[in-house]
Design an enzyme around this catalytic site. Structure first.
Site, short mmCIF file in Angstrom:
data_model
loop_
_atom_site.label_atom_id
_atom_site.label_comp_id
_atom_site.label_asym_id
_atom_site.label_seq_id
_atom_site.Cartn_x
_atom_site.Cartn_y
_atom_site.Cartn_z
CG HIS A 29 -10.44 6.78 1.15
ND1 HIS A 29 -10.93 7.75 2.17
CD2 HIS A 29 -9.19 6.08 1.51
CE1 HIS A 29 -9.61 8.44 2.42
NE2 HIS A 29 -8.23 8.01 2.08
CG ASN A 62 -1.81 1.27 1.75
OD1 ASN A 62 -1.65 1.70 1.38
ND2 ASN A 62 -2.80 0.80 2.41
CD GLU A 120 -7.47 1.38 3.03
OE1 GLU A 120 -6.54 2.17 4.07
OE2 GLU A 120 -7.11 2.40 1.87
NE ARG A 134 -5.06 2.75 -1.20
CZ ARG A 134 -5.43 4.21 -0.08
NH1 ARG A 134 -3.99 4.44 0.35
NH2 ARG A 134 -6.15 5.32 -0.33
NE ARG A 162 -5.54 14.75 0.78
CZ ARG A 162 -5.79 13.59 1.10
NH1 ARG A 162 -7.10 12.81 0.03
NH2 ARG A 162 -4.97 12.34 0.65
C1 LIG Z 1 -6.92 8.27 -1.51
C2 LIG Z 1 -6.78 9.13 -0.56
O1 LIG Z 1 -7.18 10.12 0.11
O2 LIG Z 1 -5.68 8.20 0.80
P1 LIG Z 1 -4.76 8.48 1.65
O3 LIG Z 1 -6.49 8.37 2.79
O4 LIG Z 1 -4.23 7.24 1.77
O5 LIG Z 1 -3.96 9.34 1.50
MG LIG Z 2 -5.16 5.71 4.67
#
Ligand SMILES: CC(=O)OP(=O)(O)O
Ligand SMILES: [Mg+2]
Ligand SMILES: Nc1ncnc2c1ncn2[C@@H]1O[C@H](COP(=O)(O)OP(=O)(O)O)[C@@H](O)[C@H]1O
Length: 381
Positions: free
Chosen positions: A163, A10, A367, A74, A224
């Site tokens: 996810h 992953n 996961e 992944r 984010r």
């Molecule tokens: C798609 C995504 O945001 O993955 P991660 O939470 O692992 O950064």
């Molecule tokens: Mg994660």
């Protein structure tokens, strides 16, 4: 096929998690994580993967082991082409590379993982398991943005969701916790990690999710922004004089909890709130407000909600987030038991009150196990 062992890689934006599982008896033979890639001694993803390979070899579980049946990777973005796990070929790698612009933080790392593993064991089947796959069942009404159809189709601008292996695993594990067939259970899954997303799952099938074209849309995350008026981008470019790349970095890496209060770790935010820090408190309040909006929206989408499942780092560990997100929702049939919510535990567990119509649960995600099962299923056919 030789052996029953599956190695799962992953590769995340700044870490590589790995697990070696024996699917014959479900044992976990090795697992670990290489973190802070690019920040210090681990220069890049190739170096991190070498470290993983060396560590496995040290335990006599290396990639050269004859018991290894396949490697499962992944892959974050599968676009519209990949709605199922795919056996990796040169053509598949090329397609994943083409999707890099839609997941610039994730797909390059995934591709590096695939290339390194294929170089080490060219003879071994390798499988890509896509974050987007579980969401490919979303109806067009949820998957489309309300923009010009020709432009959207030409550039693949639609909602894919991410996810997915976690949302799939957790929705099934939630039905199992309730001792009901997954086909009869409607669940809102809240995957709250560093990246965070919500999904509405009807009878095991995803009908909506909060991430969209890229993993930027939706909930407030560690770094984010989540949902934002798209015109903020025009404003920052025209009035703020920022370049598109600068805005991309701002919204993906310097926003969310980090942008709001300087910390992206919910543990640190909780500690600061305990000291009465107003910036940490406001960051928490914005995070919770957005989460509650999605719970309300997905209640309307599903019509009948049987369960709400909290998962990933924050969802599994932060009783404060769960309590604040579920507060005052008795009109929705949601009542959390404060004592159950505060108890620490390892497996899936209910935190709702006996009188709650909706089951509220903490359901640890896995996961890697889900990727291993899907990989094993594909290579044993
Ligand atoms: C798609 C995504 O945001 O993955 P991660 O939470 O692992 O950064
Ligand atoms: Mg994660
Ligand atoms: N005990 C805890 N209390 C609150 N938050 C926690 C706790 N443990 C971990 N977390 C949160 O979980 C986040 C990481 O979640 P995780 O699912 O591992 O993310 P990712 O897979 O995206 O790296 C951390 O940033 C931290 O905020």
């Amino acid at each position: 096929m030789n052996g029953s062992r599956i190695l799962v890689l992953n590769s995340g934006s700044s870490s590589v998690k790995y697990q070696l599982l024996d699917m014959a008896d479900g044992t976990r033979l090795a697992s670990g994580i290489v973190e802070r890639i690019g920040e210090g001694p681990v220069a890049d993803h190739a170096a991190a993967l070498k470290q993983v390979a060396d560590e496995l070899a040290r335990q006599d579980l290396g990639l050269d082991s004859p018991e290894l049946a396949a490697v499962g990777h992944r892959v974050v973005h599968g676009g519209t082409r990949f709605t199922e796990p795919a056996l990796i070929t040169d053509d598949v790698v090329e397609e994943i590379e083409k999707l890099i612009p839609l997941a610039p933080l994730h797909n390059p790392a995934n591709v590096t993982g695939i290339k390194v593993a294929r170089e080490l064991r060219p003879d071994l089947p390798q499988v890509a398991v896509f974050d987007t796959a579980f969401h490919s069942t979303m109806p067009e009404s949820a998957a489309r943005y309300a923009i010009d159809v020709d432009t959207a189709d030409r550039f693949g601008v639609r909602r894919y969701g991410f996810h997915g292996t976690s949302h799939a695993y957790v929705s099934r594990a939630t039905a199992a916790l309730l001792d009901r067939p997954v086909s009869e259970v409607n669940t809102i899954v809240l995957h709250l990690g560093n990246g965070a997303s919500a999904s509405a799952v009807r009878g095991g099938v995803c009908v909506d999710t909060s991430m969209g074209l890229t993993p930027l849309e939706g909930l407030v995350m560690g770094t984010r922004s989540g949902d934002l008026d798209a015109a903020a981008i025009f404003h920052l470019a025209r009035v703020g004089g920022m370049s598109i790349d600068e805005i991309d970095t701002l919204l993906n890496k310097r926003s969310g909890l980090l942008g709001l209060c300087g910390d992206n770790d919910m543990r640190e935010i909780g500690r600061r709130m305990g000291e009465g820090d107003p910036d940490a408190q406001l960051a928490f309040d914005i995070y919770i407000h957005r989460l509650r909006k999605y719970v309300g929206a997905y209640t309307a989408v599903l019509g009948r909600v049987d369960a709400i499942a909290f998962t990933a780092g924050v969802g599994e560990n932060s009783a404060a987030v769960r309590e604040a997100a579920m507060r005052g929702l008795t009109a929705f049939g949601v009542e959390v038991d404060t004592v159950r919510n505060a108890l620490r535990g390892s497996g899936a567990r209910l935190i709702s009150a006996e009188s709650s119509r909706v089951a509220v649960a903490v359901v640890p995600t896995d996961e890697e196990l889900e990727i291993a099962s899907q990989t094993f299923d594909l290579v044993s056919d």
